[in-house]
Write a protein that holds these residues in place. Structure first.
Motif, PDB file in Angstrom:
ATOM      1  N   GLY A  37      35.737  37.440  41.072  1.00 21.80           N
ATOM      2  CA  GLY A  37      35.584  36.165  40.370  1.00 21.80           C
ATOM      3  C   GLY A  37      34.967  36.309  38.998  1.00 21.80           C
ATOM      4  N   THR A  38      34.448  37.486  38.669  1.00 19.90           N
ATOM      5  CA  THR A  38      33.828  37.647  37.355  1.00 19.90           C
ATOM      6  C   THR A  38      34.882  37.676  36.264  1.00 19.90           C
ATOM      7  OG1 THR A  38      33.735  40.028  37.725  1.00 19.90           O
ATOM      8  CG2 THR A  38      31.746  38.767  38.169  1.00 19.90           C
ATOM      9  N   THR A  39      36.077  38.197  36.588  1.00 30.18           N
ATOM     10  CA  THR A  39      37.190  38.039  35.659  1.00 30.18           C
ATOM     11  C   THR A  39      37.847  36.736  36.067  1.00 30.18           C
ATOM     12  OG1 THR A  39      38.825  39.103  37.070  1.00 30.18           O
ATOM     13  CG2 THR A  39      37.569  40.534  35.590  1.00 30.18           C
ATOM     14  N   PHE A  40      38.526  36.096  35.185  1.00 31.57           N
ATOM     15  CA  PHE A  40      39.100  34.805  35.543  1.00 31.57           C
ATOM     16  C   PHE A  40      40.588  34.941  35.814  1.00 31.57           C
ATOM     17  CE2 PHE A  40      39.006  30.094  35.288  1.00 31.57           C
ATOM     18  CZ  PHE A  40      37.903  29.922  36.095  1.00 31.57           C
ATOM     19  N   LYS A  41      41.002  36.108  36.302  1.00 28.66           N
ATOM     20  CA  LYS A  41      42.402  36.333  36.661  1.00 28.66           C
ATOM     21  C   LYS A  41      42.545  36.093  38.148  1.00 28.66           C
ATOM     22  CE  LYS A  41      42.972  39.799  33.094  1.00 28.66           C
ATOM     23  NZ  LYS A  41      43.066  41.218  32.820  1.00 28.66           N
ATOM     24  N   ARG A  42      43.220  35.041  38.501  1.00 31.57           N
ATOM     25  CA  ARG A  42      43.490  34.742  39.902  1.00 31.57           C
ATOM     26  C   ARG A  42      44.938  34.297  39.986  1.00 31.57           C
ATOM     27  NH1 ARG A  42      39.365  30.676  38.719  1.00 31.57           N
ATOM     28  NH2 ARG A  42      41.276  30.365  37.638  1.00 31.57           N
ATOM     29  N   PRO A  43      45.858  35.242  40.089  1.00 32.31           N
ATOM     30  CA  PRO A  43      47.283  34.915  40.031  1.00 32.31           C
ATOM     31  C   PRO A  43      47.733  33.892  41.064  1.00 32.31           C
ATOM     32  CG  PRO A  43      46.930  37.278  40.427  1.00 32.31           C
ATOM     33  CD  PRO A  43      45.605  36.660  40.243  1.00 32.31           C
ATOM     34  N   GLN A  44      47.212  33.980  42.288  1.00 33.75           N
ATOM     35  CA  GLN A  44      47.624  33.032  43.333  1.00 33.75           C
ATOM     36  C   GLN A  44      47.145  31.613  43.019  1.00 33.75           C
ATOM     37  OE1 GLN A  44      49.790  33.826  45.709  1.00 33.75           O
ATOM     38  NE2 GLN A  44      49.792  35.867  44.822  1.00 33.75           N
ATOM     39  N   LEU A  45      45.909  31.492  42.552  1.00 29.24           N
ATOM     40  CA  LEU A  45      45.386  30.168  42.195  1.00 29.24           C
ATOM     41  C   LEU A  45      46.137  29.610  40.996  1.00 29.24           C
ATOM     42  CD1 LEU A  45      43.350  27.888  42.644  1.00 29.24           C
ATOM     43  CD2 LEU A  45      41.793  29.111  41.119  1.00 29.24           C
TER      44      LEU A  45
END
Length: 189
Positions: A37-45
């Motif tokens: 969560g520290t990077t803001f890359k969340r492909p599914q979200l």
């Protein structure tokens, strides 16, 4: 449609508890993600958000499942609000896209960021203090004499690497690295 979002930071962590909790809150579709969560890359979200329709609802178990950066978190909440998608956070019992929920989320998120930074500062201070008191950080180096002895044994061609490792305590990776560093080669008989 009621969507649930479950996220853990590493592949070794388990999503089961979050998934069961989200099912208990009536989530029809649950999106799972294993990403820090520290990077803001969340492909599914991100994919889920693109598919939202007005009136949809997103449920998460804890606020830190969406990320740990206050500004990006609040931007996401605002984006959902503009899309007419509500965000419910189970742990807090709040609808984060409503005015009071957003205020509470802002305060809580800021406190969370502050706590994480404080922990980092404490850890770094502890490391600096340990170093100042002579504590050696990282892997301990083998005394140069032992490495030299291991190389001598290797050059003699009488011992296996395992025997050299056992006799000197110098691991095969250290021995091979030092051999390469010194450009040594054994003559073939």
């Amino acid at each position: 449609m009621i969507y649930g979002y479950a996220r853990v930071s590493t592949k070794e962590q388990n999503l089961d508890t979050q998934i069961e909790t989200l099912k208990g809150y009536g989530c029809e579709v649950i999106i799972e993600e294993k990403h820090t969560g520290t990077t803001f890359k969340r492909p599914q979200l991100d994919k889920l958000i693109k598919g939202f329709k007005a009136g949809d609802k997103l449920i998460i178990t804890r606020v830190d499942r969406l990320g740990r950066n206050t500004i990006q978190l609040l931007q996401l909440v605002e984006q959902l609000k503009e899309m007419d998608v509500s965000l419910f956070i189970i742990e807090l019992g709040i609808e984060a896209t409503h005015r009071n929920g957003k205020l509470f989320l802002t305060i809580l998120s800021a406190l969370s960021v502050n706590e994480r930074e404080l922990l980092t500062e404490k850890r770094m201070a502890g490391l600096r203090n340990a170093q100042a008191n002579g504590v050696i950080m990282g892997r301990r180096r083998k005394p140069k004499g032992l490495v030299d002895e291991a190389i001598k044994l290797w050059l003699q061609k009488e011992y296996t690497i395992r025997e050299i490792e056992k006799a000197t305590g110098v691991s095969n990776s250290i021995l091979y690295r030092e051999i390469a560093k010194r450009g040594l080669k054994r003559e073939l008989v």
